[in-house]
Motif scaffolding. Structure first.
Motif, mmCIF file in Angstrom:
data_model
loop_
_atom_site.group_PDB
_atom_site.id
_atom_site.type_symbol
_atom_site.label_atom_id
_atom_site.label_comp_id
_atom_site.label_asym_id
_atom_site.label_seq_id
_atom_site.Cartn_x
_atom_site.Cartn_y
_atom_site.Cartn_z
ATOM 1 N N ASP A 87 50.847 33.577 73.877
ATOM 2 C CA ASP A 87 52.310 33.547 73.928
ATOM 3 C C ASP A 87 52.956 34.874 73.535
ATOM 4 O O ASP A 87 54.167 35.020 73.608
ATOM 5 N N GLY A 88 52.168 35.864 73.083
ATOM 6 C CA GLY A 88 52.696 37.192 72.786
ATOM 7 C C GLY A 88 53.439 37.327 71.470
ATOM 8 O O GLY A 88 54.060 38.350 71.228
ATOM 9 N N THR A 89 53.365 36.325 70.600
ATOM 10 C CA THR A 89 54.034 36.429 69.303
ATOM 11 C C THR A 89 53.461 37.585 68.503
ATOM 12 O O THR A 89 54.198 38.372 67.921
ATOM 13 N N ILE A 90 52.142 37.690 68.468
ATOM 14 C CA ILE A 90 51.439 38.810 67.830
ATOM 15 C C ILE A 90 50.545 39.412 68.907
ATOM 16 O O ILE A 90 49.775 38.697 69.547
ATOM 17 N N ASP A 91 50.644 40.710 69.112
ATOM 18 C CA ASP A 91 49.841 41.385 70.132
ATOM 19 C C ASP A 91 48.929 42.425 69.496
ATOM 20 O O ASP A 91 49.265 43.009 68.472
ATOM 21 N N PHE A 92 47.797 42.661 70.161
ATOM 22 C CA PHE A 92 46.950 43.784 69.773
ATOM 23 C C PHE A 92 47.664 45.078 70.145
ATOM 24 O O PHE A 92 48.141 45.225 71.262
ATOM 25 N N VAL A 93 47.743 46.014 69.218
ATOM 26 C CA VAL A 93 48.181 47.368 69.532
ATOM 27 C C VAL A 93 46.938 48.144 69.933
ATOM 28 O O VAL A 93 46.911 48.823 70.947
ATOM 29 N N THR A 94 45.894 48.018 69.115
ATOM 30 C CA THR A 94 44.575 48.558 69.418
ATOM 31 C C THR A 94 43.619 47.387 69.349
ATOM 32 O O THR A 94 43.319 46.895 68.262
ATOM 33 N N GLY A 95 43.167 46.939 70.491
ATOM 34 C CA GLY A 95 42.252 45.808 70.506
ATOM 35 C C GLY A 95 40.814 46.283 70.489
ATOM 36 O O GLY A 95 40.519 47.405 70.901
ATOM 37 N N PRO A 96 39.923 45.447 69.984
ATOM 38 C CA PRO A 96 38.504 45.777 70.093
ATOM 39 C C PRO A 96 38.140 45.998 71.560
ATOM 40 O O PRO A 96 38.674 45.328 72.443
ATOM 41 N N THR A 97 37.260 46.945 71.819
ATOM 42 C CA THR A 97 36.876 47.283 73.186
ATOM 43 C C THR A 97 35.676 46.452 73.616
ATOM 44 O O THR A 97 34.634 46.454 72.950
#
Length: 192
Positions: A87-97
């Motif tokens: 739902d996009g409430t909390i998003d990864f800024v830098t996600g694990p690759t």
């Protein structure tokens, strides 16, 4: 006066012995768990977590409103590092690759929530990590896996607090002022 100083020093030493060490060492340690999927299991680690639990299967197929995780149901998928899921409430800024075995992660907000989980999927299982929101920077940390990462996800439990963006409010006010100025100029030019 010497007795007073000596007493104060003793009380300070006692207070430090009782409370000081916990004040200065109150940092979350990395949490780990191992999936039990035979030869395709993985040991997963996330920094700044207060609890960890490993499961067989895929988190995005299993964790839903009725899934019991850390003693609670009602979990909501917020983001997944390799898709538009959540739902996009909390998003990864830098996600694990995906495909790698370690790295950093960061998220954009806690949205007023007190229960936030990051999952790491590798091999035939996944690890769920309850974030420690009392750390100096609860929005970032590190992760590791003994197998290449398939994906990472963010889940939350509770009702998020919607915080208006200050830049959006400034933009709205500027736009309204511009419209008002344009209308005023138009009214001045028209003959009466």
């Amino acid at each position: 006066m010497h007795i007073f100083k000596s007493s104060m020093a003793s009380m300070f030493a006692l207070a430090f012995a009782m409370f000081g060490s916990s004040i200065f060492t109150a940092q979350a340690a990395p949490m780990s768990c191992t999936t039990s999927a035979g030869g395709s299991g993985a040991t997963l680690t996330l920094s700044d977590a207060t609890a960890a639990a490993c499961f067989t299967g895929n988190d995005t197929n299993q964790i839903d409103n009725s899934f019991l995780l850390f003693g609670m149901t009602g979990w909501v998928l917020s983001d997944k590092n390799d898709g538009p899921d959540g739902d996009g409430t909390i998003d990864f800024v830098t996600g694990p690759t995906n495909g790698t075995k370690s790295g950093g992660w960061s998220i954009d907000t806690l949205a007023g929530l007190t229960k936030v989980v990051i999952t790491l999927k590798a091999g035939n299982g996944f690890g769920a990590f309850l974030l420690d929101l009392t750390t100096p920077d609860p929005l970032s940390g590190t992760w590791a896996s003994t197998k290449g990462l398939s994906h990472a996800s963010i889940y939350y439990n509770g009702t998020p607090t919607i915080v208006p963006l200050p830049a959006g409010a400034l933009l709205l006010i500027t736009g309204l002022a511009g419209l008002g100025l344009a209308a005023r100029r138009r009214n001045k030019r028209q003959p009466v």
